[in-house]
Design a protein around this motif. Structure first.
Motif: not given
Length: 232
Positions: A130-139
């Protein structure tokens, strides 16, 4: 210097992202010959959506993250935010329902959950983190909004085609980790339809993950807005 910095950053993020998506295990593109087809089709879909919206007098946002970001930037009236968001979510929901009707016999014929799942309608990550998935969508959304801000009025002439190409290259370059929602309505509208419509042989809708494609794009769009407002 700032323009060259941001332009080169955009170039490398998208270009190297393609290489990572093709070569690393468990991305959407690794070993899949159809990822080009998926990303290109979504890009053209956005282009057609922008043209249709513009012909009815809308600004062709099609995306709550874009609408809210433009309102924060002061280029879109807050009084129109709620109607735009309602239209976007309802349009996404009904669009998914129409696809369900179109392919209903094929859902019945597809009992394998690997192929008949929520990924047809909404995003799922290649690796659940979830943290990296969130960052993926953010970027991904940050890059999308950075380009969008500098297109000007993207509903005129061939600019909707350019927007579609932007979606395509972001999908190819950054979308292989989460399926690149970029758009809360695009994810939540179809996810809700998949939840409540009795689609044959369907799997679960993964609402425990749904906060990522909701909040990640909003955060990315707002960060791009902050940058744009700070430097221009």
């Amino acid at each position: 210097m700032l323009g060259e910095f941001l332009g080169t950053l955009t170039l490398i993020v998208l270009g190297c992202g393609v290489g990572a998506g093709l070569n690393l295990n468990k991305t959407m593109a690794h070993g899949q010959s159809d990822w080009f087809y998926v990303t290109f089709a979504w890009g053209i879909a956005v282009t057609m959506g922008v043209y249709v919206a513009a012909s009815f007098g809308a600004q062709g946002h099609l995306n709550p993250a874009v609408t809210i970001a433009f309102a924060v930037a002061g280029t879109f009236p807050w009084s129109q935010v709620a109607p735009y968001l309602i239209g976007q979510f309802l349009g996404a929901f009904l669009g998914a329902v129409l696809v369900m009707i179109q392919f209903w016999p094929h859902f019945k014929a597809t009992k394998d959950p690997k192929h008949n799942n929520i990924g047809i309608f909404s995003t799922v990550p290649g690796i659940r983190s979830n943290p990296f998935n969130f960052l993926s969508e953010l970027i991904a959304t940050f890059v999308f909004m950075l380009v969008l801000y500098n297109l000007g009025d993207f509903t005129t002439g061939l600019k909707p085609v350019v927007v579609g190409l932007v979606i395509f290259v972001i999908g190819a370059g950054l979308g292989t980790t989460t399926g690149f929602a970029l758009n809360p309505a695009r994810d939540w509208g179809p996810r809700l339809a998949y939840t409540i419509i009795p689609v044959p042989n369907k799997s679960r809708a993964m609402w425990d993950y749904a906060w990522v494609p909701m909040l990640g794009p909003l955060a990315g769009a707002l960060l791009a807005t902050l940058l744009q407002m700070t430097v221009k």
